[in-house]
Scaffold this motif. Structure first.
Motif, PDB file in Angstrom:
ATOM      1  N   GLN A   1       7.078   3.016   8.628  1.00 56.04           N
ATOM      2  CA  GLN A   1       5.644   3.245   8.797  1.00 56.04           C
ATOM      3  C   GLN A   1       4.913   1.924   8.982  1.00 56.04           C
TER       4      GLN A   1
ATOM      5  N   ASP B   1       0.810  -1.210   0.000  1.00 57.96           N
ATOM      6  CA  ASP B   1       0.000   0.000   0.000  1.00 57.96           C
ATOM      7  C   ASP B   1       0.840   1.255   0.000  1.00 57.96           C
ATOM      8  N   GLY B   2       2.151   1.124   0.005  1.00 57.97           N
ATOM      9  CA  GLY B   2       2.998   2.300  -0.145  1.00 57.97           C
ATOM     10  C   GLY B   2       3.679   2.777   1.132  1.00 57.97           C
ATOM     11  N   ALA B   3       3.712   1.969   2.173  1.00 58.10           N
ATOM     12  CA  ALA B   3       4.335   2.436   3.417  1.00 58.10           C
ATOM     13  C   ALA B   3       5.827   2.132   3.419  1.00 58.10           C
TER      14      ALA B   3
ATOM     15  N   ARG C   1      -6.270   4.430   1.635  1.00 61.35           N
ATOM     16  CA  ARG C   1      -5.235   3.801   2.432  1.00 61.35           C
ATOM     17  C   ARG C   1      -3.963   4.625   2.459  1.00 61.35           C
TER      18      ARG C   1
ATOM     19  N   THR D   1      -3.223   6.865   5.243  1.00 59.93           N
ATOM     20  CA  THR D   1      -2.773   6.369   6.546  1.00 59.93           C
ATOM     21  C   THR D   1      -1.272   6.425   6.693  1.00 59.93           C
ATOM     22  N   TRP D   2      -0.593   6.374   5.537  1.00 62.74           N
ATOM     23  CA  TRP D   2       0.838   6.247   5.639  1.00 62.74           C
ATOM     24  C   TRP D   2       1.563   7.575   5.570  1.00 62.74           C
ATOM     25  N   SER D   3       0.850   8.673   5.759  1.00 60.86           N
ATOM     26  CA  SER D   3       1.564   9.950   5.760  1.00 60.86           C
ATOM     27  C   SER D   3       2.481  10.023   6.962  1.00 60.86           C
ATOM     28  N   ARG D   4       3.494  10.821   6.829  1.00 60.76           N
ATOM     29  CA  ARG D   4       4.484  10.906   7.890  1.00 60.76           C
ATOM     30  C   ARG D   4       3.874  11.447   9.165  1.00 60.76           C
ATOM     31  N   SER D   5       4.195  10.834  10.246  1.00 67.02           N
ATOM     32  CA  SER D   5       3.726  11.336  11.545  1.00 67.02           C
ATOM     33  C   SER D   5       4.927  11.798  12.357  1.00 67.02           C
ATOM     34  N   PRO D   6       4.742  12.775  13.168  1.00 73.27           N
ATOM     35  CA  PRO D   6       5.883  13.305  13.920  1.00 73.27           C
ATOM     36  C   PRO D   6       6.473  12.251  14.849  1.00 73.27           C
ATOM     37  N   ARG D   7       7.775  12.315  15.024  1.00 72.71           N
ATOM     38  CA  ARG D   7       8.430  11.331  15.857  1.00 72.71           C
ATOM     39  C   ARG D   7       8.255  11.728  17.314  1.00 72.71           C
TER      40      ARG D   7
ATOM     41  N   ARG E   1       5.415   1.064  12.457  1.00 72.95           N
ATOM     42  CA  ARG E   1       4.742   1.863  13.463  1.00 72.95           C
ATOM     43  C   ARG E   1       3.227   1.696  13.430  1.00 72.95           C
ATOM     44  N   HIS E   2       2.658   1.524  12.238  1.00 71.08           N
ATOM     45  CA  HIS E   2       1.199   1.522  12.183  1.00 71.08           C
ATOM     46  C   HIS E   2       0.602   0.132  12.159  1.00 71.08           C
TER      47      HIS E   2
END
Lengths: 275, 424, 322
Positions: A178, A172-174, B2, B5-11, A181-182
């Motif tokens: 990521q 899915d592109g992670a 979907r 969901t995978w956008s960068r999140s702060p550390r 983490r997710h």
């Protein structure tokens, strides 16, 4: 789906468990409320109640600062141990690289070696680096000795998570991080919370390092501070104060566990697996 | 859907870690500032004593700025105190100026070169008007290594409603208990029989009362000749008699006193703290509380000697001021405060004549008499070894077989004195 | 170790066999393998660094000391004596007594804790009433400072002072005889650390999916069979970790014994003996030797565990296919 009789049965079992777990605790609580003159009466419920023990430990015993030390050092050590442990456990459980076995062996070695003989060399090292009687001076050993448990617990959990999930996330592109983490972390939550609780309690209750690597209230933690309480004379243990301090020390643990206990079992049934 | 969901999140985790570590580093800094004066600071390490701060303040006033004593705590248990002091002294810690020590540590720390010798004027002031036995316990190899602070002797405490005339020997004590038991009255005689230093204290008192000693005078060899057989015999008979509490081998000083207060005992052999403790906890019992000299084997016995001394650390940066501070902390004024408020018997003779001290110590004469004949424990750098060994061999007292136990003691104490073998 | 997971298209789940190695190509390692290795080292590096820096030198120093004669009070008499310390300790009857006592305490308390912990874990997992509160209450014994809990037990069993002692006859003082003392010590240990086992086992229990239970139930398995054939095998990793760490800790028991009996009547453990020699006797040579021997005993124990549990132990090959 819970029938009435099932609920009653479970309540009875719960009661038995609570009795077994709490009766000795209530004995300690009762000791903390007992007036010194009734100490030897052998009764479970105090005949003469007093709150003096609780006042005394903060007023005369100076328990406030050690309590603060314990809370902060405990939280910091646990967070650090969990973070480092998660990274290492993930690598050990999911990746192949030379030295995997050595890492586990080293962790186990550290967990197995009797700590009493490590205290003196550690003391000398910390003295020479001016870490003696400081917070980092306790945090570093606590993290070190919590890591084996966290690494082992977490790697046992990471092994259980199926590979397809990570692959699906990557498709899915992670990025790997990521995906980690997710997808992985939520599924490993039971392991993380379990390891966190155990590590925190281990740091919280440590006595040996706290008494050997500190010399004043700047870094001394609560369990060590208990052994500094003054009795009425040099021969008398202030049992009332000790019991009161123990009750006070246990409250943060109770809060900590209450906050996190429901995460212990949010496992694979939480829906990530089902299609 | 979907990919969002995978956008960068702060550390966030990393940030928390950095903040946490910064907090950890800041902790000690917050403590470090605030005490920067050019005044000489003398670090005193004392076991928990309720009114020590009063004594320290008094001495700081008397110092008129020459130095300032800072009170640091040691753990409550004697073993814990010794552990802290020894660990830091062995590492050459200069932060230990004046240390409050048990008398049994003097030989050990002196031999290891961790405490300074008292000479010249300091020595004279330390010896002036000091009672003889406590002074001797601060010496090693005929040199003075510490200044006596307080002393302690055990007495025979008994209840006047149960006992008319106190026994003078252990045999009389056993018989008195028997008689009380036959009448169905409380009959135990509480003694510290647990496997720890208290057991060694009891044994040592019996041995010195029999005219023997555990080690030779120079502390290098075991003594324990046949006279010690009497001591072992007395211990065994006592432990198997009606006088012995079933909890004898788990009884330390506090348990002995609590058992006496609880009403099951007619006698106890204990330090004078029991008087103040009974006064606070059980005023009814106080009216019936009496004391007598420590019983002996064939006559009056030699009471065990305890006490504390102040020693100056070898690596102290201000030895001159440290000696002065120690002398002040144990001068008559200070000892009076310790005696009246904290229940620590003085080591300076004149303090005993002070009216306030007399009032706080109705047993003052008994204490002084006991102090003049008290029996010393072995003075050797290996005292800890000897103590651990003796308490293990003698425990439980009821299973002592005098001849065999004596042989075993002789061989194991010899090993202990040479630091050979493994301690139990 | 098989694991059932349903994929989106309902295809048959792949079976992962633990320990199956990918055959290595005769050529140089692939880019992917190198990246995997690098990532592995990178992730392990912080933990490894901390452990090495803090515990590395002290452990080496202790081991080196065990080959020396070194009394802290007499630093001039320090010297290398090879295996003499080991000979002295292994010929000493106090060592074997405390070794025996420690082993007995460990075996009995761990066995009891495993059974009780498992039962407790099931209760915590399935209970229908006040789940959160129950889990917290169960953890309280583990959260109390050991020394204080030991004081509580000591006073509870002391005749005259305690509420438990009242159930015994007037003449008995359980803490003054060896067997009753050991029983009380084991009781104190079990009470204190069963929650540790229960917590780890609970987390392991949570990994067993409900579908498996229902499937087995539909196949006609009763509760006990379901437990033994479905639950236990899937819980193996959690059981191994719990058993391993609990046994290692049980072998080094100190606080409870120190407060309850101080090692009297031959109830002392190897840790208490080490303390007496290292801190009391200031004999760093013998004290370090005792530590190394304790470590070796515990290492042998760990080795046995890992051999018994084989593939279920952490550290065996990770799952197949990438």
């Amino acid at each position: 789906m819970a029938t009435k009789s099932a609920k009653v049965r479970w309540s009875a079992i719960n009661l038995a468990v609570v009795f077994f777990a709490l009766t000795p605790v209530l004995w300690i609580v009762s000791l903390s409320f007992k007036h010194p003159s009734t100490f030897t009466d052998g009764k479970f419920i105090p005949k003469r109640w007093t709150l003096n023990n609780y006042f005394n430990i903060f007023r005369d015993g100076g328990f406030g600062r050690p309590l603060l030390n314990s809370i902060c050092i405990g939280i910091i050590s646990t967070v650090v141990a969990i973070v480092l442990g998660v990274f290492a456990a993930y690598a050990i459980a999911r990746l192949r690289f030379p030295g995997r076995r050595w890492m586990l062996g080293a962790a186990l070695l550290i967990a197995m070696f009797p700590q009493v003989s490590l205290v003196t060399p550690l003391f000398q090292i910390e003295r020479s680096m001016a870490l003696f009687n400081t917070w980092p001076g306790l945090i570093l050993p606590y993290v070190t000795f919590a890591l084996p448990l966290t690494i082992y617990t977490l790697s046992a959990f990471f092994r259980e998570i199926p590979w397809e999930l990570e692959k699906a996330a990557k498709m899915d592109g992670a990025t790997p991080f990521q995906a980690f983490r997710h997808v992985i972390v939520p599924l490993a939550a039971p392991g993380v919370v379990t390891a966190g609780i155990l590590a925190f309690i281990q740091c919280w209750n440590d006595f040996l390092f706290a008494i050997s690597l500190t010399s004043s209230d700047s870094a001394r933690t609560a369990p060590a501070a208990i052994s500094f309480f003054t009795g009425a004379s040099q021969f008398e243990n202030p049992v009332g104060s000790i019991a009161a301090a123990a009750v006070v020390i246990t409250i943060p643990i109770v809060i900590f566990v209450l906050m996190f206990q429901n995460r212990i079992v949010s496992g694979l049934t939480s829906g990530a697996v089902k299609g | 859907m979907r990919s969002a969901t995978w956008s960068r999140s702060p550390r966030r985790g990393l940030r928390a870690l950095v903040v946490g570590t910064a907090l950890a580093m800041a902790g000690p800094l917050m403590v470090a500032c605030g005490s920067n004066s050019s005044q000489v600071v003398i670090n005193l390490y004392n076991g928990p004593q309720e009114n020590m701060a009063t004594i320290v303040n008094r001495c700081n006033d008397l110092a008129h700025g020459a130095y300032r004593i800072r009170l640091n705590q040691l753990p409550r248990a004697a073993d814990g105190q010794r552990e802290q002091l020894v660990r830091r002294l062995a590492a050459g810690d200069s932060g230990l100026d004046v240390m409050d020590m048990d008398i049994t540590w003097v030989a050990e720390l002196a031999e290891a070169g961790w405490i300074r010798e008292w000479t010249g004027q300091n020595k004279q002031q330390a010896e002036q008007d000091t009672l003889a036995k406590p002074l001797k316990s601060a010496q090693w190899n005929d040199k003075l290594y510490a200044v006596p602070y307080n002393s302690n002797v055990q007495l025979l405490w008994y209840r006047s409603d149960l006992v008319q005339s106190p026994p003078k020997t252990w045999d009389e004590l056993i018989n008195a208990s028997d008689a009380l038991a036959k009448q169905g009255k409380p009959h135990y005689a509480e003694v510290t029989g647990a496997q720890y230093e208290g057991l060694v204290v009891w044994f040592n008192a019996l041995v010195t009362s029999a005219g023997d000693s555990i080690t030779s005078d120079n502390g290098k060899k075991v003594a324990l000749n046949d006279k010690a057989l009497q001591a072992l015999d007395v211990m065994k008979r006592f432990a198997n008699s009606k006088a012995a509490d079933p909890s004898l081998s788990n009884t330390q000083e506090q348990e002995a006193n609590l058992a006496f207060q609880g009403g099951g005992a007619a006698f106890q052999l204990n330090w004078p703290f029991v008087y103040a403790a009974t006064r606070d906890a059980n005023p009814e019992l106080l009216k019936k509380l009496r004391w007598a000299p420590y019983p002996g084997i064939n006559g009056p016995g030699e009471s065990p000697l305890g006490g504390a001394v102040f020693a100056i650390g070898k690596y102290s940066k201000h030895p001159k001021e440290a000696f002065q501070a120690a002398l002040c902390l144990r001068d008559p004024g200070s000892q009076k405060i310790a005696a009246v408020k904290d229940g620590l018997p003085p080591t300076i003779r004149s303090v005993y004549d002070d009216p306030e001290v007399k009032a706080a110590y109705p047993m003052r004469d008994a204490i002084l008499a006991a102090l003049s004949t008290a029996g010393e424990r072995p003075r050797t750098p290996f005292y800890q070894n000897v103590s651990t060994t003796v308490s293990t061999v003698l425990s439980p007292p009821s299973s002592i077989k005098p001849r065999q136990t004596l042989d075993r003691l002789r061989s194991e104490v010899t090993d202990a004195l040479n630091s050979k073998g493994v301690l139990p | 170790m098989s694991h059932v997971a349903s994929t989106a298209d309902g295809a048959a789940p792949p079976r992962h066999k633990a320990g199956r190695r990918r055959s290595k190509p005769a050529r140089a390692v692939t880019e992917g393998t190198r990246a995997e290795r690098r990532l592995g080292w990178l992730l392990c590096a912080p933990a490894a660094l901390v452990m090495l820096v803090v515990a590395g030198w002290p452990i080496i120093y202790s081991v080196l000391l065990s080959f020396q004669r070194y009394d802290l009070r007499f630093p001039d008499a320090r010297g290398w004596i090879g295996l003499d310390n080991y000979a002295t300790v292994l010929a000493n009857r106090y060592w074997w007594t405390s070794f025996g006592v420690t082993t007995v305490i460990m075996v009995i308390s761990v066995a009891i804790e495993l059974v009780l912990g498992m039962a407790l874990a099931m209760v915590m997992h399935r209970t229908l009433a006040a789940r959160g509160l129950l889990r917290t209450v169960v953890l309280i014994p583990y959260g109390i400072v050991t020394v204080v809990a030991a004081y509580g037990w000591k006073y509870a069993w002391t005749p005259g002072t305690g509420w438990l002692a009242r159930f015994l006859s007037n003449d008995s003082a359980p803490l003054t005889h060896q067997i009753p003392s050991l029983a009380i010590i084991i009781l104190a240990e079990v009470w204190k650390t069963t929650p540790f086992m229960a917590l780890l086992l609970l987390a392991g229990l949570a990994l067993v999916p409900d579908e498996l239970h229902r499937a087995a139930e539909m196949d006609g398995a009763n509760r006990w069979q379901r437990f033994v054939k479905v639950t236990l095998p899937l819980m193996k990793p959690a059981i191994v970790v719990a058993l391993l760490f609990r046994a290692l800790d049980a072998f080094r028991i100190y606080d409870n014994i120190y407060i309850l009996t101080n090692g009297a009547q031959s109830t002392g453990s190897v840790s208490i003996q080490t303390y007496h020699n290292l801190i009391g006797g200031l004999n760093l040579g013998i004290g370090s030797t005792l530590s190394v021997l304790i470590f070796l005993s515990v290492a042998i124990l760990a080795f046995i565990f890992i051999k018994i549990f084989g593939a279920a132990a952490p550290g065996s090959e990770p799952e197949e296919t990438r």
